[in-house]
Motif scaffolding. Structure first.
Motif, PDB file in Angstrom:
ATOM      1  N   ILE A 258      -6.264  33.228  50.892  1.00 43.90           N
ATOM      2  CA  ILE A 258      -4.823  34.578  50.805  1.00 43.90           C
ATOM      3  C   ILE A 258      -4.181  34.077  51.902  1.00 43.90           C
ATOM      4  O   ILE A 258      -4.916  33.410  53.137  1.00 43.90           O
ATOM      5  CB  ILE A 258      -5.676  36.081  51.329  1.00 43.90           C
ATOM      6  CG1 ILE A 258      -6.977  36.695  49.944  1.00 43.90           C
ATOM      7  CG2 ILE A 258      -4.641  36.905  51.812  1.00 43.90           C
ATOM      8  CD1 ILE A 258      -7.481  37.384  50.227  1.00 43.90           C
ATOM      9  N   GLY A 259      -2.764  33.540  51.465  1.00 45.63           N
ATOM     10  CA  GLY A 259      -2.125  33.445  52.254  1.00 45.63           C
ATOM     11  C   GLY A 259      -0.412  34.068  51.543  1.00 45.63           C
ATOM     12  O   GLY A 259      -0.247  34.685  50.739  1.00 45.63           O
ATOM     13  N   PRO A 260       0.656  33.921  52.634  1.00 44.01           N
ATOM     14  CA  PRO A 260       1.919  34.172  52.291  1.00 44.01           C
ATOM     15  C   PRO A 260       2.384  33.942  51.273  1.00 44.01           C
ATOM     16  O   PRO A 260       1.719  32.521  50.849  1.00 44.01           O
ATOM     17  CB  PRO A 260       2.886  33.610  53.419  1.00 44.01           C
ATOM     18  CG  PRO A 260       2.240  33.057  54.208  1.00 44.01           C
ATOM     19  CD  PRO A 260       0.343  33.120  53.825  1.00 44.01           C
ATOM     20  N   ALA A 261       3.341  34.098  50.391  1.00 48.12           N
ATOM     21  CA  ALA A 261       2.685  33.478  48.530  1.00 48.12           C
ATOM     22  C   ALA A 261       3.581  32.057  48.797  1.00 48.12           C
ATOM     23  O   ALA A 261       3.124  31.328  48.272  1.00 48.12           O
ATOM     24  CB  ALA A 261       4.493  34.666  48.107  1.00 48.12           C
ATOM     25  N   ASP A 262       4.966  32.116  49.220  1.00 41.27           N
ATOM     26  CA  ASP A 262       5.231  30.250  49.793  1.00 41.27           C
ATOM     27  C   ASP A 262       3.721  29.844  49.237  1.00 41.27           C
ATOM     28  O   ASP A 262       3.017  28.538  48.665  1.00 41.27           O
ATOM     29  CB  ASP A 262       6.110  30.691  50.390  1.00 41.27           C
ATOM     30  CG  ASP A 262       5.632  30.054  51.814  1.00 41.27           C
ATOM     31  OD1 ASP A 262       5.252  31.091  52.153  1.00 41.27           O
ATOM     32  OD2 ASP A 262       6.457  29.442  52.865  1.00 41.27           O
ATOM     33  N   VAL A 263       3.329  29.454  50.543  1.00 35.19           N
ATOM     34  CA  VAL A 263       1.545  28.611  50.626  1.00 35.19           C
ATOM     35  C   VAL A 263       1.066  28.750  49.319  1.00 35.19           C
ATOM     36  O   VAL A 263       0.609  27.925  48.849  1.00 35.19           O
ATOM     37  CB  VAL A 263       0.741  29.159  51.858  1.00 35.19           C
ATOM     38  CG1 VAL A 263       0.025  28.694  52.394  1.00 35.19           C
ATOM     39  CG2 VAL A 263       1.900  29.144  53.159  1.00 35.19           C
ATOM     40  N   ILE A 264       0.482  30.209  48.919  1.00 32.89           N
ATOM     41  CA  ILE A 264      -0.439  29.787  47.958  1.00 32.89           C
ATOM     42  C   ILE A 264       0.561  29.831  46.543  1.00 32.89           C
ATOM     43  O   ILE A 264      -0.169  28.773  45.798  1.00 32.89           O
ATOM     44  CB  ILE A 264      -0.563  31.697  47.524  1.00 32.89           C
ATOM     45  CG1 ILE A 264      -1.132  32.351  48.392  1.00 32.89           C
ATOM     46  CG2 ILE A 264      -1.000  31.502  46.094  1.00 32.89           C
ATOM     47  CD1 ILE A 264      -2.412  31.560  48.833  1.00 32.89           C
ATOM     48  N   LYS A 265       1.618  29.665  46.410  1.00 31.97           N
ATOM     49  CA  LYS A 265       2.607  29.039  45.652  1.00 31.97           C
ATOM     50  C   LYS A 265       1.934  27.361  45.474  1.00 31.97           C
ATOM     51  O   LYS A 265       1.858  27.195  44.322  1.00 31.97           O
ATOM     52  CB  LYS A 265       4.159  29.518  45.527  1.00 31.97           C
ATOM     53  CG  LYS A 265       4.727  29.122  43.849  1.00 31.97           C
ATOM     54  CD  LYS A 265       6.097  29.345  44.229  1.00 31.97           C
ATOM     55  CE  LYS A 265       6.944  28.515  42.935  1.00 31.97           C
ATOM     56  NZ  LYS A 265       8.015  29.147  42.729  1.00 31.97           N
ATOM     57  N   ALA A 266       2.791  27.252  46.662  1.00 28.46           N
ATOM     58  CA  ALA A 266       2.257  25.523  47.085  1.00 28.46           C
ATOM     59  C   ALA A 266       0.802  25.332  46.426  1.00 28.46           C
ATOM     60  O   ALA A 266       0.652  24.653  46.233  1.00 28.46           O
ATOM     61  CB  ALA A 266       2.852  25.096  48.620  1.00 28.46           C
ATOM     62  N   ALA A 267      -0.142  25.928  47.284  1.00 20.89           N
ATOM     63  CA  ALA A 267      -1.557  25.233  46.603  1.00 20.89           C
ATOM     64  C   ALA A 267      -2.216  25.516  45.339  1.00 20.89           C
ATOM     65  O   ALA A 267      -2.335  24.580  44.604  1.00 20.89           O
ATOM     66  CB  ALA A 267      -2.380  26.130  47.451  1.00 20.89           C
ATOM     67  N   THR A 268      -1.276  26.779  44.489  1.00 20.33           N
ATOM     68  CA  THR A 268      -2.055  26.703  43.094  1.00 20.33           C
ATOM     69  C   THR A 268      -1.453  25.998  42.171  1.00 20.33           C
ATOM     70  O   THR A 268      -1.643  24.797  41.749  1.00 20.33           O
ATOM     71  CB  THR A 268      -0.738  27.919  42.939  1.00 20.33           C
ATOM     72  OG1 THR A 268      -1.330  29.662  43.570  1.00 20.33           O
ATOM     73  CG2 THR A 268      -1.369  28.307  41.698  1.00 20.33           C
ATOM     74  N   ASN A 269      -0.241  24.923  43.134  1.00 21.93           N
ATOM     75  CA  ASN A 269       0.838  23.776  42.115  1.00 21.93           C
ATOM     76  C   ASN A 269      -0.250  22.712  42.350  1.00 21.93           C
ATOM     77  O   ASN A 269      -0.675  22.457  41.296  1.00 21.93           O
ATOM     78  CB  ASN A 269       2.013  23.359  42.563  1.00 21.93           C
ATOM     79  CG  ASN A 269       3.010  22.277  42.031  1.00 21.93           C
ATOM     80  OD1 ASN A 269       2.810  21.915  40.854  1.00 21.93           O
ATOM     81  ND2 ASN A 269       3.213  21.973  42.847  1.00 21.93           N
ATOM     82  N   LEU A 270      -1.169  22.427  43.864  1.00 22.12           N
ATOM     83  CA  LEU A 270      -1.341  21.269  43.692  1.00 22.12           C
ATOM     84  C   LEU A 270      -2.797  21.669  42.610  1.00 22.12           C
ATOM     85  O   LEU A 270      -3.262  20.430  42.760  1.00 22.12           O
ATOM     86  CB  LEU A 270      -2.081  21.655  45.620  1.00 22.12           C
ATOM     87  CG  LEU A 270      -3.385  20.701  45.668  1.00 22.12           C
ATOM     88  CD1 LEU A 270      -3.123  19.208  45.932  1.00 22.12           C
ATOM     89  CD2 LEU A 270      -3.753  21.144  47.161  1.00 22.12           C
ATOM     90  N   GLN A 271      -3.780  23.538  42.936  1.00 19.62           N
ATOM     91  CA  GLN A 271      -4.736  23.387  42.337  1.00 19.62           C
ATOM     92  C   GLN A 271      -4.946  22.918  40.770  1.00 19.62           C
ATOM     93  O   GLN A 271      -5.331  22.522  40.364  1.00 19.62           O
ATOM     94  CB  GLN A 271      -5.534  24.411  42.467  1.00 19.62           C
ATOM     95  CG  GLN A 271      -6.867  24.475  41.501  1.00 19.62           C
ATOM     96  CD  GLN A 271      -7.346  25.613  42.503  1.00 19.62           C
ATOM     97  OE1 GLN A 271      -7.666  25.667  43.695  1.00 19.62           O
ATOM     98  NE2 GLN A 271      -7.435  26.306  41.452  1.00 19.62           N
ATOM     99  N   SER A 272      -2.781  23.342  40.222  1.00 19.49           N
ATOM    100  CA  SER A 272      -2.826  22.444  38.693  1.00 19.49           C
ATOM    101  C   SER A 272      -3.457  21.145  38.239  1.00 19.49           C
ATOM    102  O   SER A 272      -3.039  20.571  37.435  1.00 19.49           O
ATOM    103  CB  SER A 272      -1.556  23.216  38.443  1.00 19.49           C
ATOM    104  OG  SER A 272      -0.848  22.215  38.504  1.00 19.49           O
ATOM    105  N   HIS A 273      -3.322  20.035  39.443  1.00 16.49           N
ATOM    106  CA  HIS A 273      -2.910  18.792  39.247  1.00 16.49           C
ATOM    107  C   HIS A 273      -4.608  18.414  39.427  1.00 16.49           C
ATOM    108  O   HIS A 273      -4.754  17.025  38.570  1.00 16.49           O
ATOM    109  CB  HIS A 273      -2.384  18.420  39.211  1.00 16.49           C
ATOM    110  CG  HIS A 273      -0.516  18.853  39.652  1.00 16.49           C
ATOM    111  ND1 HIS A 273       0.230  18.152  38.189  1.00 16.49           N
ATOM    112  CD2 HIS A 273       0.698  19.135  40.659  1.00 16.49           C
ATOM    113  CE1 HIS A 273       1.033  18.516  38.189  1.00 16.49           C
ATOM    114  NE2 HIS A 273       1.743  19.060  39.408  1.00 16.49           N
ATOM    115  N   ALA A 274      -4.965  19.534  40.597  1.00 20.12           N
ATOM    116  CA  ALA A 274      -6.264  18.733  40.749  1.00 20.12           C
ATOM    117  C   ALA A 274      -7.300  19.112  39.819  1.00 20.12           C
ATOM    118  O   ALA A 274      -8.762  18.161  39.573  1.00 20.12           O
ATOM    119  CB  ALA A 274      -6.784  19.007  42.255  1.00 20.12           C
TER     120      ALA A 274
END
Length: 409
Positions: A258-274
């Motif tokens: 759980i975190g600020p929206a920009d951090v979660i968006k970036a981490a979600t992008n990472l996970q989408s590729h992983a």
């Protein structure tokens, strides 16, 4: 490639990762058990209880629904993200929007995603020590530098603001904060949590807080989330959590950050590729866990509390061992420095261990009890034992340890 040039088969980045010591000890214990040896494992932090029936039933029903047979959003099912947001408000008093949640493949992926998202090469991350084995490896994988701040049993394994202040440099970006603690079971008071949070805010640091043991506290001690205890931190907080420990769901592999929206968006992008989305069936089960009662964890806590008292008493009965009473999680962190350098009679003759890793090896080889040495979590001189195993195994394991260590000369 020019003639004669050779390249390493394994990248330097991956070669530098240390194996998870807790899982290695657990694997060795299970392999010996499979070979017919009467090994008792205090290694892995894994409740011996079955996952509650209502959670299992939710997974069974979900498996029969075609909509869960397909890809789903990489960040998590909307119903689970909503349940996580509501649970966080209920348990931590911290209000977040479901868009600030990323569902991960267990808590470990949440740890990895977080540091990969926040850390640039050379950034320093302060880690109160003893620490869980995965933290420094995830930081190094991101190019960061773990900075250990050790707190021994003399201070209840709790770091102070003064110690943290001494560790700060112009490269410090993050403070990792864990309460209740793995491996020590230590829990910071509300006042200590607030003080540390305010200090981090005054330094402009991010705080990454692992709250996976939030429901496992004893002796009237309460869990306090640094996110609510120190509102001065603003949005520079990332919360890590999961269902593994509270609901006996270690094998289901559902965690979150759980975190600020920009951090979660970036981490979600990472996970989408992983890895893309976590198994839909497991997500539905996790949602059932979070929206259901906490009856199961309350029942487990009764057993954990009983075992906690028994293991502390049993270890403190050994000359040379000092075991503080933990007030959280399901681990004891015993000080065995008083045994190092002493002589033990073994099947291969007398041995004088100079480190807790050597002592742990002797205990496994001589009496077939698996414990994790302090080197896995920081300095040598300690051993971690999980008391999340059955009462009979715990009693027999402690008896064997007492018998072996009690013969030290």
């Amino acid at each position: 490639m020019s003639a004669g040039t050779t390249t390493a088969r394994i990248s330097q980045r991956i070669s530098a990762i240390a194996e998870s010591a807790t899982l290695a000890v657990d694997a060795k214990a299970k392999a010996l058990k499979a070979a017919g040896r009467p090994v008792i494992g205090f290694g892995a932090g894994e409740p011996d209880f079955p996952t509650p029936d209502y959670i299992v039933q939710a997974a069974i029903e979900a498996a029969g629904q075609p909509k869960y047979h397909r890809y789903s959003p990489a960040g998590g099912l909307p119903e689970l993200k909503k349940a996580i947001a509501e649970k966080t408000l209920r348990d931590s008093g911290y209000q977040v929007d479901p868009s600030q949640v990323l569902v991960t493949n267990g808590g470990k992926q949440a740890v990895y995603n977080t540091f990969a998202t926040l850390v640039d090469p050379g950034d320093e991350v302060i880690i109160p020590t003893p620490f869980w084995t995965t933290y420094p490896e995830a930081i190094r994988l991101a190019g960061g530098v773990p900075v250990e701040v050790f707190a021994g049993p003399e201070q209840g394994y709790l770091v102070t603001v003064e110690q943290l202040e001494a560790a700060v440099t112009d490269r410090t970006k993050i403070l990792l904060f864990v309460s209740p603690s793995n491996p020590t079971g230590a829990v910071y008071s509300p006042e200590q949590v607030a003080e540390i949070g305010k200090w981090a805010a005054s330094k402009g640091l991010w705080v990454v807080t692992d709250e996976i043991y939030e429901h496992l506290t004893y002796d009237g001690v309460e869990f306090t989330s640094i996110a609510t205890a120190a509102p001065e931190l603003g949005d520079k907080v990332v919360i890590l959590n999961g269902v593994a420990k509270t609901y006996a769901m270690t094998g289901w592999r559902v965690g979150w950050m759980i975190g600020p929206a920009d951090v979660i968006k970036a981490a979600t992008n990472l996970q989408s590729h992983a890895t893309s989305n976590v198994s839909n069936i497991m997500q539905v089960a996790a949602a059932a866990a979070l929206t259901g009662p906490l009856t199961a964890v309350d029942e487990m806590k009764v057993a954990f509390d009983r075992r906690r008292k028994a293991i502390v008493a049993g270890l403190n009965a050994i000359d040379g061992v000092e075991c503080p009473t933990p007030t959280g999680a399901f681990y004891v962190y015993a000080d065995v420095r008083g045994l190092l350098g002493k002589e033990f009679e073994t099947s291969n003759g007398p041995v004088r261990p100079s480190a807790s890793a050597e002592l742990a090896t002797l205990i496994l080889d001589e009496v077939e009890v698996a414990v994790v040495p302090g080197e896995a979590f920081g300095p040598s001189g300690y051993v971690r034992l999980s008391y999340a195993l059955g009462d009979e195994d715990l009693a027999e394991g402690v008896r064997r340890i007492q018998e072996f260590l009690g013969k030290a000369k």
